[in-house]
Every structure is written in C-alpha cells, then in structure tokens.
Design a protein around this motif. Structure first.
Motif, PDB file in Angstrom:
ATOM      1  N   ARG A 299      11.864  -8.300  10.888  1.00  0.00           N
ATOM      2  CA  ARG A 299      12.616  -7.267  11.671  1.00  0.00           C
ATOM      3  C   ARG A 299      13.887  -7.909  12.321  1.00  0.00           C
ATOM      4  NH1 ARG A 299      10.520  -2.515   9.655  1.00  0.00           N
ATOM      5  NH2 ARG A 299       8.146  -2.747   9.777  1.00  0.00           N
ATOM      6  N   GLU A 305      14.185  -1.597   9.022  1.00  0.00           N
ATOM      7  CA  GLU A 305      13.690  -0.719   9.965  1.00  0.00           C
ATOM      8  C   GLU A 305      12.644   0.338   9.314  1.00  0.00           C
ATOM      9  OE1 GLU A 305      17.595   1.143  11.171  1.00  0.00           O
ATOM     10  OE2 GLU A 305      17.864  -0.540  12.399  1.00  0.00           O
ATOM     11  N   ARG A 375       8.158   5.159  12.242  1.00  0.00           N
ATOM     12  CA  ARG A 375       8.573   4.824  10.987  1.00  0.00           C
ATOM     13  C   ARG A 375       8.086   5.545   9.815  1.00  0.00           C
ATOM     14  NH1 ARG A 375       7.596  -1.527  12.461  1.00  0.00           N
ATOM     15  NH2 ARG A 375       9.660  -1.839  13.377  1.00  0.00           N
TER      16      ARG A 375
END
Ligand code: BGC
Length: 760
Positions: A299, A305, A375
C-alpha cells in the motif's frame, strides 16, 4: 573510452534515485466515475451491520453451497446458511471439475437470486475462479499454453490476444473475477508451479503479466469483455529453498526488490484490481501475517488500492501450519491487521465467527474492517454487479467462437522451442515411416498440465473429443500407413514405458518420435525430489537410441527435467511445455515443416541437477578455485541457455547502433539492430536485448534482459528493430533498498552484437 575502476565508481557520489515506487496511477475508470462509486460504497456501508461487513470479507468455496451427494447441484439450505446467515461476500471454484456454460449460469443465477433477492441491502456475490491459461473450468473453453510457453513466444500481442479470449469466455459463464495472472518469477525449477510462471526473468514476467492485466481490465470492468484480474502470489512464493511447494523461502530484501517485486509494481501500474497473497513464508515470516509486505510495501510504496485476498485456507494456517499464532483466533487477528481484506477461508465459517469476536473485543478495529469492506464493495460496483449480478446475455455470444482456436494454435506454434536439430533431420520429409512412442504420445493431459477442466488436469475424459493427442495429429498429417503407435491414453500404463516393445516396433520404422516429459499435476501433488527425468522414461529413451534409428524427442513438461544422460544420442528435441488445446496440432505442424519453430527458452535449461544458475547470474557465481590461489571460470553451463531456440531458417543480427555514447538522466537511448533471414524459409525471430553494467556498488549480473521483440521475416528479408532504453532500465536496488542508477559504463547486447555507452 576508458573503463572506470571499481574504486572510482564507489567514490562517485552522484547517484540517481529512481522513483519506481510511485504506483499511484491506478488506471481504469476516471476519478469522477470512481468518486461516484465511492459515494455509493459509503452510503451502503453506513447502513451495514458489523456482521454484514465481516461477511463481505468472507469467501467460501462452492462445496459450501453444493450437495454432498455425487451430483453437482446446489443445496438450498447450505446456500442460505452461506449467504443469509454468514452473509458471505464471495464464493469461488468448482466442486470436482468444470461445468458447461448452462450449468454455470444455473449456479451463478441461483446464488445471486438469494444474494440480491433476500439480503437486506441486495449485495451481489463476487464469484472468483482460476482461469489461468484460458477458461479452464468451463467445458468447451479455449485453453492456451501455460505461461511458461507463452513466455517462450516473446510476443506480448499474442499473450494479450489469449487473455482477451480468457476474459470473454470467463465473463460469458457469469464469473467476473479471475485469479490470474501468476507473477511469481520461476527461478526454482523443482517447484511444481513452475509451468504457471513466465520463467526466470523478472522483466519478462512483468511485461507479460501486465499485458494480461490490461487485456482483462482495459475495456472497463463493467464491460462484458472484462474480468477483474488478480495478481498473485504476493510475494516470494516461487523460490522455496527445498523446491517443495509451500515451504520456506529465504530471500534477502535486495533480491525481493530486485527480482520478485518489480512484476507486482508493473501490475499495479497496469491497473490490477486485486491481489492474492503467497501461502508461504519469506525469511521466517508467513506473508499472510506480514504487515511490512502487505501494508508498508504494497500500500505504502506500490500505492495499490485494490482488494487483497488470502490464498486457500492461509489465514487459519498461520495457526495450524506456520505456528505463529497460538489459536485460530489469533491467526485471524494477525492476518486482518497485517492487511488481508478477504479470507479464502474456504471450507468453514471460522473466519466470520472469529473476526466478529475480534471486532467486538476491539482487537481488530472497525476502521480496518471498513477499509477492507470498502475495497470489496467498490470492486462489486466497478464490475457492474449491483446493476446486474446475473450472467449477461450479450456475453454468451463471446463464448467458444471459432476464431479462438486459431489463437490457441498460434500461441502453441510460437511457444514450442526447437532445442536440437542435428543434421537438419527436422522437418520430417513426409515419406518416412514413424514409430510414435512414450507416455506423452497418446495423452491429452500432459499437453495441458495443471488447471485444465479439473485442478490436477489429469482426467482424460474431461478433454473435448476434438482435442488431439500427438499421435493423432501426426497421423492426420502423415497418413495411418506411415505411423506406428501402441501408446495408450493412460499416461502411467506399462505399455507406454516398455523398452522391449519399443525396440520390436522400431524395426519397421525409419525413425522414432519419442514423447516424454511429465504427466499433468498441480501444486503440491506435483512435488518431486529429483529434477532428472525419471528412470523409466530414461530407460525408454536409451532403448530408442539403441535401435540405431534416429530419435526425435518431444517433451511435454511443466519444468525442465534433466536429460543430459540421453541427450547426446538424440537427433532432434522439441520442447512443447504445456501447449494445451491445439498443442498436438502445433507439434505436428512443426515436426512436418508446415510451420517453423520460433519459441525461445524463458529459463536456463539445466544440464545437471546441482547446477541451477540463472542467466542473470553474477560473475562470482561462475568463479571456481580449483587450487589455492588458482581461479578459473566454471561457467554458465546449462544444457541450453535462456533465450535459446532454433529455427528451420537462419537469422543474422547486424549493425547494432546506439544514438548516443553518453546517456544522461532524463534522456533516452535509442537502440537499433538489423535482423536478416539468411535461410530459405520464412520464419519468426525472437530478439532479446540485454544490458550489462560493467561495475556497480552491488555486484552486477553478467547481463539482464531489458527489452524483447518478435519479428517475422521472409527469406532474404531484413528488418531494423528499434528499442528505447531509459536510465530506469539500468537501475538496481542498492544496499539501502533504494532503486538507483549509478554512473559508469554499460553494454547493450543483442544476439552476437555488442555496443557500449556511458551513463553520466
Ligand atoms: C492456489 C491459488 C488459487 C487458489 C484458488 C490455491 O491453492 O494457490 O493459486 O487461486 O487455490 O483455487
């Protein structure tokens, strides 16, 4: 130009720090498009309970919703437990073997009926599958050569074309998430997943892996031609010290960053939506529990992402196998806090139950849960699942198109690598009588390898009737009267390994096509302890050689099995890797001269099991000290080097030119070279460009692949190929784990051509 000494180089303070870490430019939809979706995600999450959120992070295998009886039908009660009680966000896999399109539609539709029809927020299920060399779990799907063969093509366009078909056929089944591409760099040939890799080079792996990701995602995930990709297995999975699958790897951080990380860096930039984690441990730390790799590097540095999914059962294995967690609950805590967003649990609901407890106890923060769930939900929005979670009508027409088979044939033709052709015995003249023998002669599974209609790929009955074996394809071309073969489809059958029978049958033949290598296997069942070709096959080869008839060896194998004891007695060798559905046609076309081989090795084919040097070894790896104070060069001595591959025509390289002799930061170096077909047949040449850093503060490789191309040439034709190098292409990881370029002397190497330049 004067060569700098090591001391000068070390003394120079000017070093250019390369910012390869800036992976922030995730492509795909525009920021506004994503911002709109992010708002929808936020709105949805505001309404969700913690149970619903933890459920989204839970992925189970299809067995958890299927009947136990020997059928392939959904169990309604189990489905309701999974989707309504445990609120799972994702389901994966097949039960025993692949389904046809209609069956997939029935399964996916029923799952979505419950998910969007009966859950409070109508959240669709994200279904995931391993379609790693074509739509390998859909009956009738087109299967392409495994990555190891695709890497031999040196043809990114072909890789992309195959991946586009894989995306379309997978989407046609109703599945929108593909656990592919494999970005593990194959530098340990014992490893049973070697065939899934693009070979030993980091650049080749990054280029081809990125081509696959673009093919899967560039149209936009909502389109019927796209699937979400899943780069895997992050990080350092492919080089277990023992060569056995899922055993420890020991990789210094400089090597992790130099060799294993770059394909993932590129894949993030290419727009990969998801990532799967390495089941193994690196330097004593299981990757599923590594906050450093999963959060700081992935990350923080790479700027990824998307969604991080665990591999099969790997959260609980932090307790059961790796022994770093004292309890299953601690395992869940470590994995989620390290950065796992979704757990491929996959055979129970322990993850869901334990994670709920951990959140309630404050051992996993709600913030971490929200990050993971956002996510997952964003991906579902991007894939269009909230608009229509069902198999898309229009996508069905993209399944099984006749032209796909041609792409599969082209890929196989360009991958198969001619390693030896003594006295130009190949191509066959057409009027010889041929004995076709060996376990691979009449077997479809060894042409396909792992992940082919079933996990292990071994079940002959699952292959389409029109998929040919090598002997079938040869018979079609040469006529039954010219082919003798007693090999049977069952790879292990004694008749396939009978030296006496082979000798008897050879008396009436002019030459022997001997089909050896490896049967199909996947993952741990493919573990071996000896890279040598097994003794039964070696005995068969010796018997063939003893007949005095010319022997042509066709190898279908997922990793290079050592054949040095038999190689001298063999006239021609064709390495087919795992060429898949049109593999036999490609082999037969190449043996009979209907096509010209153009594949080149994506790895160093070892001569000895104890000498596994890669092509990009360091100078010191070849130095030997036979006596005190005496040094000689033990050499890089594989059976065949990386990049090696013969053709029925001849190619000559000439006129290597660089547009400048001094390259400076911010500039590019234009390289050109002419390739001429000096033989009498049309053919394709693979052009590998290497650079060589003469001296560097971290011991340099003898050479490193920086670019490659494939060019088609008629007899007598010449073409000039242009490449552009940038300072970044000359970079390496220094002692402080920074990517840098040091000033100094470099060489560019293409074929037998060499040219030098200085970087200032
Ligand atoms: C493999 C993965 C695969 C997963 C799901 C695991 O055993 O390591 O590559 O995606 O199973 O089938």
């Amino acid at each position: 130009m004067r060569k700098p000494t090591c001391f000068q180089l070390l003394g120079w303070t000017v070093m250019l720090l390369i910012s390869c870490n800036a992976g922030q430019q995730t492509p795909g939809p525009s920021p506004n498009h994503d911002a709109g979706m992010m708002q929808k995600v936020k709105d949805l999450m505001a309404k969700m309970t913690i149970e619903e959120k933890v459920g989204q992070m839970t992925q189970v295998t299809i067995d958890m919703v299927m009947q136990d009886q020997g059928n392939q039908n959904i169990d309604e009660a189990k489905l309701r437990t999974a989707v309504l009680d445990k609120k799972v966000g994702s389901i994966l896999n097949v039960k025993w073997y692949g389904y046809d399109l209609a069956k997939w539609h029935e399964i996916i539709s029923r799952i979505q009926d419950v998910a969007v029809g009966e859950t409070p927020h109508k959240i669709p299920i994200l279904y995931g599958i391993d379609a790693i060399h074509g739509a390998n779990y859909i009956l009738g799907g087109t299967l392409f050569p495994h990555n190891i063969g695709m890497a031999a093509t040196r043809n990114d366009e072909l890789v992309k074309a195959a991946a586009k078909i894989t995306a379309a056929e997978t989407r046609a089944s109703g599945i929108r998430w593909n656990f592919d591409p494999v970005l593990d760099v194959g530098r340990q040939p014992l490893w049973p997943r070697f065939e899934e890799t693009f070979g030993e080079d980091t650049y080749l792996t990054g280029q081809m892996g990125s081509a696959v990701i673009q093919a899967y995602e560039e149209d936009g995930l909502e389109e019927i031609t796209a699937v979400a990709s899943c780069m895997k297995h992050y990080l350092g999975y492919s080089v277990p010290l023992s060569g056995k699958d899922r055993t420890p790897a020991y990789i210094p951080e400089t090597q992790l960053r130099e060799i294993f990380l770059p394909p993932f860096e590129k894949a993030v930039k290419a727009g990969a939506s998801t990532i799967m984690i390495n089941s193994g441990e690196v330097n004593g730390v299981p990757v599923h529990a590594s906050h450093f790799l999963l959060t700081d590097v992935l990350r923080g540095e790479l700027g990824f992402e998307g969604l991080a999914v665990s591999d099969w059962e790997d959260v609980i294995r932090l307790h059961t196998r790796h022994k770093i967690a004292a309890t299953p609950k601690e395992a869940v805590m470590l994995a989620v806090n390290a950065g796992i967003d979704m757990s491929m649990v996959p055979l129970d609901y322990s993850f869901y139950d334990l994670l709920l407890e951990l959140v309630k106890e404050g051992k996993v923060s709600e913030k971490r849960i929200d990050e993971a769930v956002a996510r997952i939900l964003l991906l579902k929005f991007r894939l269009g699942l909230f608009d229509n979670p069902y198999p898309e009508e229009a996508a069905k027409s993209l399944f099984g198109r006749p032209e796909y088979s041609r792409t599969a044939l082209n890929a196989a033709l360009e991958s198969v690598t001619l390693l030896k052709n003594e006295g130009a015995i190949l191509p066959l003249t057409g009027n010889q009588k041929i004995l076709v023998a060996g376990p691979g002669a009449n077997n479809k599974a060894s042409l396909h390898g792992s992940w082919s209609f079933s996990w292990q790929g071994q079940d002959e009955s699952l292959y389409p009737a029109d998929t040919k074996t090598i002997v079938q394809a040869l018979t079609e071309r040469l006529g039954a009267q010219n082919v003798v073969c007693r090999a049977v489809p069952d790879y292990r059958a004694a008749v396939n390994f009978d030296p006496a029978l082979l000798k008897r049958d050879a008396t009436s033949a002019d030459l022997i096509v001997l089909c050896l290598g490896e049967e199909a296997y996947a993952e741990s069942p493919g573990i071996i302890s000896d890279l040598n070709l097994d003794e039964h096959q070696t005995d068969l080869a010796k018997a063939a050689i003893q007949t005095g008839k010319p022997v042509i060896l066709v190898l279908t194998e997922g990793r290079p099995r050592v054949i040095s004891p038999i190689e001298p007695g063999i006239k021609a060798i064709l390495l087919a890797y795992r060429p898949a559905s049109r593999g036999a046609d490609a082999i037969a076309d190449l043996l009979t001269g209907k096509a010209n081989p153009s594949g080149v090795l994506p790895f160093s084919y070892p001569r000895q099991t104890g000498d596994l040097l890669t092509y990009d070894h360091k100078f010191t790896e070849t130095v030997r000290e036979p006596g005190a104070g005496e040094f000689d060069n033990g050499g890089y001595d594989p059976q065949w080097p990386f990049g090696f591959g013969l053709s029925y025509t001849e190619f000559r390289f000439s006129g290597l030119k660089l547009d400048k002799s001094v390259l400076k930061a911010g500039q590019t170096l234009e390289v050109s070279v002419t390739v001429t077909n000096t033989g009498s047949l049309p053919g394709k040449a693979a052009v590998d460009l290497y650079t060589h850093d003469l001296f560097a503060s971290v011991t340099p490789s003898e050479r490193k692949l920086r670019k490659y191309a494939k060019v088609e040439l008629a007899p007598g034709e010449s073409k000039t190929i242009n490449f552009t190098l940038s300072p970044e292409d000359l970079s390496f990881i220094n002692e402080k784990q920074q990517r840098i370029v040091e000033p100094g002397e470099f060489e560019v190497l293409i074929g037998d051509q060499k040219a030098g330049f200085t970087y200032e």
